[in-house]
Design a protein around this motif. Structure first.
Motif, mmCIF file in Angstrom:
data_model
loop_
_atom_site.group_PDB
_atom_site.id
_atom_site.type_symbol
_atom_site.label_atom_id
_atom_site.label_comp_id
_atom_site.label_asym_id
_atom_site.label_seq_id
_atom_site.Cartn_x
_atom_site.Cartn_y
_atom_site.Cartn_z
ATOM 1 N N LEU A 23 93.497 3.671 -12.815
ATOM 2 C CA LEU A 23 93.596 4.841 -11.940
ATOM 3 C C LEU A 23 93.625 4.412 -10.476
ATOM 4 O O LEU A 23 94.388 4.964 -9.676
ATOM 5 C CB LEU A 23 92.423 5.787 -12.184
ATOM 6 N N GLY A 24 92.817 3.430 -10.117
ATOM 7 C CA GLY A 24 92.836 2.940 -8.743
ATOM 8 C C GLY A 24 94.195 2.399 -8.346
ATOM 9 O O GLY A 24 94.676 2.650 -7.229
ATOM 10 N N LEU A 25 94.828 1.655 -9.258
ATOM 11 C CA LEU A 25 96.179 1.141 -8.986
ATOM 12 C C LEU A 25 97.161 2.288 -8.759
ATOM 13 O O LEU A 25 97.982 2.244 -7.832
ATOM 14 C CB LEU A 25 96.666 0.299 -10.168
ATOM 15 N N HIS A 26 97.098 3.289 -9.618
ATOM 16 C CA HIS A 26 98.010 4.425 -9.494
ATOM 17 C C HIS A 26 97.836 5.122 -8.151
ATOM 18 O O HIS A 26 98.832 5.410 -7.456
ATOM 19 C CB HIS A 26 97.772 5.417 -10.633
ATOM 20 N N LEU A 27 96.599 5.377 -7.777
ATOM 21 C CA LEU A 27 96.354 6.071 -6.513
ATOM 22 C C LEU A 27 96.807 5.226 -5.323
ATOM 23 O O LEU A 27 97.402 5.743 -4.370
ATOM 24 C CB LEU A 27 94.872 6.415 -6.389
ATOM 25 N N ALA A 28 96.535 3.931 -5.366
ATOM 26 C CA ALA A 28 96.961 3.068 -4.263
ATOM 27 C C ALA A 28 98.480 3.083 -4.125
ATOM 28 O O ALA A 28 99.021 3.144 -3.008
ATOM 29 C CB ALA A 28 96.458 1.646 -4.483
ATOM 30 N N ALA A 29 99.181 3.052 -5.259
ATOM 31 C CA ALA A 29 100.648 3.056 -5.217
ATOM 32 C C ALA A 29 101.175 4.376 -4.656
ATOM 33 O O ALA A 29 102.095 4.396 -3.824
ATOM 34 C CB ALA A 29 101.208 2.815 -6.621
ATOM 35 N N ARG A 30 100.594 5.496 -5.079
ATOM 36 C CA ARG A 30 101.094 6.799 -4.636
ATOM 37 C C ARG A 30 100.699 7.116 -3.199
ATOM 38 O O ARG A 30 101.411 7.868 -2.508
ATOM 39 C CB ARG A 30 100.558 7.892 -5.571
ATOM 40 N N LEU A 31 99.601 6.556 -2.744
ATOM 41 C CA LEU A 31 99.113 6.866 -1.392
ATOM 42 C C LEU A 31 99.561 5.841 -0.350
ATOM 43 O O LEU A 31 99.228 5.974 0.826
ATOM 44 C CB LEU A 31 97.580 6.934 -1.395
ATOM 45 N N GLY A 32 100.293 4.829 -0.775
ATOM 46 C CA GLY A 32 100.646 3.752 0.155
ATOM 47 C C GLY A 32 99.414 2.982 0.569
ATOM 48 O O GLY A 32 99.229 2.651 1.745
ATOM 49 N N GLY A 33 98.554 2.703 -0.406
ATOM 50 C CA GLY A 33 97.281 2.079 -0.092
ATOM 51 C C GLY A 33 97.084 0.725 -0.730
ATOM 52 O O GLY A 33 98.013 0.138 -1.303
ATOM 53 N N GLU A 34 95.855 0.225 -0.633
ATOM 54 C CA GLU A 34 95.483 -1.073 -1.180
ATOM 55 C C GLU A 34 94.114 -0.928 -1.842
ATOM 56 O O GLU A 34 93.310 -0.090 -1.442
ATOM 57 C CB GLU A 34 95.463 -2.146 -0.081
ATOM 58 N N VAL A 35 93.881 -1.744 -2.859
ATOM 59 C CA VAL A 35 92.643 -1.657 -3.639
ATOM 60 C C VAL A 35 91.576 -2.552 -3.017
ATOM 61 O O VAL A 35 91.852 -3.678 -2.599
ATOM 62 C CB VAL A 35 92.899 -2.061 -5.103
#
Length: 311
Positions: A23-35
């Motif tokens: 889930l963290g990976l998915h959110l980072a990808a959709r938000l333009g973010g990093e884990v």
């Protein structure tokens, strides 16, 4: 520290084996973010199989921070983690990248998100307490802790010599109860969106058993043996990690790795109960069932909804 124009800070928390990493990976990808890692044992280099650390390929090009930053002989420090992680969070937000904090180490997560201060250390006092621990064992020190601070003693396992020593050190240094360092009222440092991921106990127990079986099949025993050559037994924090602790015990006795796997499964289930107890106290966490069909969509909606309110 909350800037309405900055990208959101998201924390994905909850018990082990619930699916936080995906889930963290998915959110980072959709938000333009990093884990940003919030699993204390994933700080260690070489502890890969037993901590379910994502491989580079499994990260799908998403940068990960605070992974593989400690040697196994080093002792993990919440205060050091707090400093390093806040620096990463603030650098990412300043660059327009959303930090996604992912992990199940409750105190580490709280140390980043909330205003917590950690007492320093006194090397001479620490050495004295550790010498006493070696000479008398953890039970004697735990009895002293119970006399000085019953609440702390109730929260620290009688076998956990490292935490007992730290509690006694803090009491001696501050003159205050050990538990007083964690305020009852949480004062946020950031306007973070916290998403809790959990599963019903039955399915989660099954996932834990399957995960442990896969770890042993993937080479956990061999990984532990390699780490022993690098000083795992001397690592006060690393040697206590779930899986590694059980393998070490059986390497030193009967070599029964089927028993080590069964003990790892049971210890992980007990750890899950402690994680739930910790995270469920925080009413700011939005809990989601990891088994619902559109978990990523629900989580993303929560983040975007919070961002809309903030703006």
């Amino acid at each position: 520290m909350s800037d309405p124009a900055a990208p959101p800070l998201v924390a994905v928390v909850g018990p082990t084996a619930t699916g936080k990493s995906d889930l963290g990976l998915h959110l980072a990808a959709r938000l333009g973010g990093e884990v940003v890692n919030a699993d204390a044992m994933q700080l260690y280099r070489g502890m890969d199989i037993g901590t379910a650390k994502l491989t580079v390929a499994q990260r799908h090009g998403i940068p990960h921070h605070l992974l593989d930053v400690l040697d196994i002989t080093e002792t993990a420090s919440v205060a050091a983690y707090q400093r390093a992680t806040r620096a990463v969070v603030e650098r990412l937000r300043a660059a327009g990248r959303a930090p996604v904090l992912v992990g199940g180490s409750g105190l580490y997560v709280q140390a980043v998100l909330d205003e917590l201060e950690f007492p320093g250390t006194d090397p001479a006092l620490r050495a004295e307490l550790e010498a006493e621990l070696a000479a008398r064992g953890p039970a004697a020190l735990h009895a002293r802790l119970a006399a000085l601070d019953p609440d702390a003693a109730a929260a620290v396992l009688p076998s956990n010599g490292r935490r007992i020593v730290r509690a006694l050190e803090i009491i001696a240094l501050t003159g205050r109860p050990f538990r007083a360092r964690l305020p009852a009222r949480r004062t946020p440092r950031y306007d973070a969106v916290q998403i809790g991921v959990d599963r019903p106990s039955g399915p989660l127990d099954e996932r834990i058993a399957l995960r442990v079986d896969r770890m042993f099949a993937a080479g956990l025993v061999e990984e532990t043996t390699r780490l022993v050559e690098r000083g795992l037994r001397e690592g006060r924090t690393a040697s206590r990690a779930l899986g590694y602790q059980q393998v070490l015990a059986h390497l030193d006795t009967d070599g029964d790795m089927a028993a080590a796997a069964a003990e790892t499964t049971q210890a992980t289930r007990r750890f899950v109960r402690r994680q739930r107890s910790w995270f469920r106290r925080d009413r700011r966490i939005h809990w989601l069932d990891a088994e619902e069909p559109d978990l990523p969509g629900r989580a993303l909606s929560l983040v975007r909804g919070a961002a809309a309110v903030r703006s």
